[in-house]
Motif scaffolding. Sequence first.
Motif, PDB file in Angstrom:
ATOM      1  N   UNK A 199      84.197 -28.752  14.811  1.00 63.46           N
ATOM      2  CA  UNK A 199      85.397 -29.593  14.770  1.00 63.46           C
ATOM      3  C   UNK A 199      86.107 -29.605  16.127  1.00 63.46           C
ATOM      4  N   UNK A 200      86.145 -28.465  16.770  1.00 65.69           N
ATOM      5  CA  UNK A 200      86.796 -28.389  18.083  1.00 65.69           C
ATOM      6  C   UNK A 200      86.028 -29.186  19.130  1.00 65.69           C
ATOM      7  N   UNK A 201      84.708 -29.104  19.097  1.00 72.91           N
ATOM      8  CA  UNK A 201      83.892 -29.876  20.042  1.00 72.91           C
ATOM      9  C   UNK A 201      84.127 -31.367  19.826  1.00 72.91           C
ATOM     10  N   UNK A 202      84.168 -31.781  18.564  1.00 71.59           N
ATOM     11  CA  UNK A 202      84.402 -33.195  18.261  1.00 71.59           C
ATOM     12  C   UNK A 202      85.777 -33.634  18.752  1.00 71.59           C
ATOM     13  N   UNK A 203      86.780 -32.769  18.563  1.00 74.98           N
ATOM     14  CA  UNK A 203      88.125 -33.107  19.018  1.00 74.98           C
ATOM     15  C   UNK A 203      88.165 -33.271  20.536  1.00 74.98           C
ATOM     16  N   UNK A 204      87.520 -32.343  21.259  1.00 78.44           N
ATOM     17  CA  UNK A 204      87.546 -32.417  22.714  1.00 78.44           C
ATOM     18  C   UNK A 204      86.743 -33.607  23.231  1.00 78.44           C
ATOM     19  N   UNK A 205      85.701 -33.986  22.518  1.00 76.66           N
ATOM     20  CA  UNK A 205      84.973 -35.203  22.895  1.00 76.66           C
ATOM     21  C   UNK A 205      85.892 -36.416  22.820  1.00 76.66           C
ATOM     22  N   UNK A 206      86.715 -36.455  21.782  1.00 76.40           N
ATOM     23  CA  UNK A 206      87.647 -37.570  21.634  1.00 76.40           C
ATOM     24  C   UNK A 206      88.729 -37.532  22.703  1.00 76.40           C
ATOM     25  N   UNK A 230      91.638 -23.008  24.548  1.00 75.27           N
ATOM     26  CA  UNK A 230      91.846 -21.580  24.270  1.00 75.27           C
ATOM     27  C   UNK A 230      91.121 -21.159  23.006  1.00 75.27           C
ATOM     28  N   UNK A 231      91.167 -21.994  21.984  1.00 74.26           N
ATOM     29  CA  UNK A 231      90.529 -21.636  20.712  1.00 74.26           C
ATOM     30  C   UNK A 231      89.011 -21.723  20.800  1.00 74.26           C
ATOM     31  N   UNK A 232      88.489 -22.759  21.452  1.00 76.34           N
ATOM     32  CA  UNK A 232      87.036 -22.894  21.543  1.00 76.34           C
ATOM     33  C   UNK A 232      86.425 -21.759  22.351  1.00 76.34           C
ATOM     34  N   UNK A 233      87.141 -21.283  23.365  1.00 80.80           N
ATOM     35  CA  UNK A 233      86.685 -20.130  24.147  1.00 80.80           C
ATOM     36  C   UNK A 233      86.575 -18.901  23.253  1.00 80.80           C
ATOM     37  N   UNK A 251      76.847 -24.693  20.031  1.00 82.38           N
ATOM     38  CA  UNK A 251      77.106 -24.185  21.373  1.00 82.38           C
ATOM     39  C   UNK A 251      76.500 -25.099  22.442  1.00 82.38           C
ATOM     40  N   UNK A 252      75.350 -25.649  22.152  1.00 82.50           N
ATOM     41  CA  UNK A 252      74.731 -26.580  23.107  1.00 82.50           C
ATOM     42  C   UNK A 252      75.566 -27.852  23.250  1.00 82.50           C
ATOM     43  N   UNK A 253      76.138 -28.318  22.139  1.00 82.84           N
ATOM     44  CA  UNK A 253      77.020 -29.477  22.212  1.00 82.84           C
ATOM     45  C   UNK A 253      78.269 -29.156  23.036  1.00 82.84           C
ATOM     46  N   UNK A 254      78.802 -27.961  22.850  1.00 85.06           N
ATOM     47  CA  UNK A 254      79.982 -27.544  23.617  1.00 85.06           C
ATOM     48  C   UNK A 254      79.670 -27.497  25.106  1.00 85.06           C
ATOM     49  N   UNK A 255      78.459 -27.072  25.437  1.00 86.65           N
ATOM     50  CA  UNK A 255      78.068 -26.951  26.841  1.00 86.65           C
ATOM     51  C   UNK A 255      77.968 -28.320  27.521  1.00 86.65           C
ATOM     52  N   UNK A 256      77.895 -29.397  26.722  1.00 83.13           N
ATOM     53  CA  UNK A 256      77.807 -30.739  27.282  1.00 83.13           C
ATOM     54  C   UNK A 256      79.178 -31.352  27.574  1.00 83.13           C
ATOM     55  N   UNK A 257      80.249 -30.701  27.113  1.00 83.93           N
ATOM     56  CA  UNK A 257      81.584 -31.209  27.416  1.00 83.93           C
ATOM     57  C   UNK A 257      81.856 -31.102  28.914  1.00 83.93           C
ATOM     58  N   UNK A 260      84.912 -27.440  32.652  1.00 81.88           N
ATOM     59  CA  UNK A 260      84.103 -26.356  33.211  1.00 81.88           C
ATOM     60  C   UNK A 260      84.283 -25.043  32.444  1.00 81.88           C
ATOM     61  N   UNK A 261      85.510 -24.759  31.993  1.00 79.84           N
ATOM     62  CA  UNK A 261      85.725 -23.491  31.277  1.00 79.84           C
ATOM     63  C   UNK A 261      84.925 -23.467  29.983  1.00 79.84           C
ATOM     64  N   UNK A 262      84.896 -24.585  29.284  1.00 77.31           N
ATOM     65  CA  UNK A 262      84.136 -24.635  28.032  1.00 77.31           C
ATOM     66  C   UNK A 262      82.642 -24.556  28.323  1.00 77.31           C
ATOM     67  N   UNK A 263      82.192 -25.257  29.355  1.00 74.99           N
ATOM     68  CA  UNK A 263      80.775 -25.157  29.731  1.00 74.99           C
ATOM     69  C   UNK A 263      80.394 -23.705  29.997  1.00 74.99           C
ATOM     70  N   UNK A 264      81.283 -23.010  30.711  1.00 76.33           N
ATOM     71  CA  UNK A 264      81.009 -21.611  31.057  1.00 76.33           C
ATOM     72  C   UNK A 264      80.939 -20.736  29.819  1.00 76.33           C
ATOM     73  N   UNK A 265      81.897 -20.890  28.909  1.00 78.04           N
ATOM     74  CA  UNK A 265      81.917 -20.059  27.702  1.00 78.04           C
ATOM     75  C   UNK A 265      80.724 -20.364  26.813  1.00 78.04           C
TER      76      UNK A 265
END
Length: 509
Positions: A199-206, A230-233, A251-257, A260-265
């Motif tokens: 849900x967080x990844x989808x929200x950040x994509x939007x 902060x929460x996704x980290x 996690x792979x979907x998150x890495x595509x955002x 940079x901080x989310x990619x790193x985490x």
Amino acid sequence: MSDNSELIEFLIGPGVDPAESAQYIQSLHQAPVESIEMILRSLINNLEPIVADKPGLIDGLLRLLQSNLLRQPSEEAETLDSDLIVALYENLPKELGTRFLLLHALAIARGPEHLQALAELLVEDAPQNWIQVGLVLSPLFQHAGWDVDSMFPRVLDAIQNLAVAGGILDLANHLFRSGQTKRHRCVDRSDDLIPLLGALVAQLEQVEKNPKAFGDTPEQVNQVLSEAIALIVSVCDALALIGVDRAIPQLKLAMELSHRRIQTEAAGALARLEQEEGIDRLIELAAEPSARLRVLAYAEELGLEDKIDDQYQTAASRAESELALWLAQPGQMAVPPSRIELLDHRLQFWPGFDDPIDCFLFRFDYHFAQGDFSNLGIVGPMVHAFSADITHLPVEEAYAAFAGWQAEHEDIYVVGTEHWNAAQRRVADVSVKELEEKGYEAVTPEFLGFFLGEHAVVALASKDGAIGVCVYDGLELVWYPTSGRMRPLTAQDVWQIYMGRKILRTFNT
């Protein structure tokens, strides 16, 4: 003063002497826990009239409670009656901005009954500000040996509240990573964390596609973004520490955002789960200054240091990353710079340090749609950059500006023109006359600066057609034209350069 109503009457009653009341409140900073409990009872028993007539008193007393407990030895703080804290918390208006400090007091006390009460309130009636929740829980990160079972697993029911979830997950991650718990306390909640991550990844994509849908102003969008990041980290870290392979697709979907901080985490989590895709991306991210320090921490934790290029592990590269992270904070530029260049690195004595310290001076640039922005930043004795443009300063003067900005001493202060006494005015008049004799025109003093027994006039002036700021002490003169600059040096900035010159010259000759 043993009677609760007498205390409140003394603090807010008619005809009260404000000076006596303030003096009494100040004395409570060093008072024993029993006195703090008396204050709590007084508030509980007289809450309605205080909320109606003197809400500011509640704020002041709650801050006093917090600072008092922080000064108490742990064994004294643990004697605080948790029922009083809970009773006051439950009866205070929820909109009171300092109400969360009562939860912080429970965490400071850290007794089993305090932690049980804290867990219950975080589940049932938590603050809706994730930053406040982080402050509430901070004592539990700073101290070991408290009874984890008093909070867990009950506090995990608060994960459903997104304002609280990040802080709780961070605490569970910290306890496991530091060895205070042998089993991650969120193992049994991993089935809840995977859909939360999705849900967080989808929200950040939007947010990335249409940020205006999440707020009418950049500040509102940044708040949504900061909370989600902060929460996704926290979720990525928890899933990796628990070892949830089922989370790999998310996690792979998150890495595509793009963040940079989310990619790193996400890359760090995947690397911990032994996914080559995550390891490769983590290594690539070392080249990004805003991600570098976190990448290096993960690489050290996972034994991947030898895979990181040596150029990204130097002291200068780490300093570059520190500045990029500082600039990316919401209170600064909110995003990392487009470019950072090392201008100077030197080992020098610096105020506040006994030994010479590595000082790194960087130039950073931003490329915005409305125009470019550049300035200089320092890393070493501090991480800082000014609002005023100092890119035109020589390196030594730039260091002086930072040294002067950081200088603190009871004999360093300024006195504005409106507060000058007769003697100070005479001193300034003499300096103004001498500046006029040196060719400066329209000399208008801003303030007198006092520096370790010396004094100087700081004034606006013009010379050779240019308007600027000068500092003059009768011997040394600092002059900086400010005409035509978008973000010119202020009188305070030039005063700091003057002080910094003297400080660094004294320390390093």
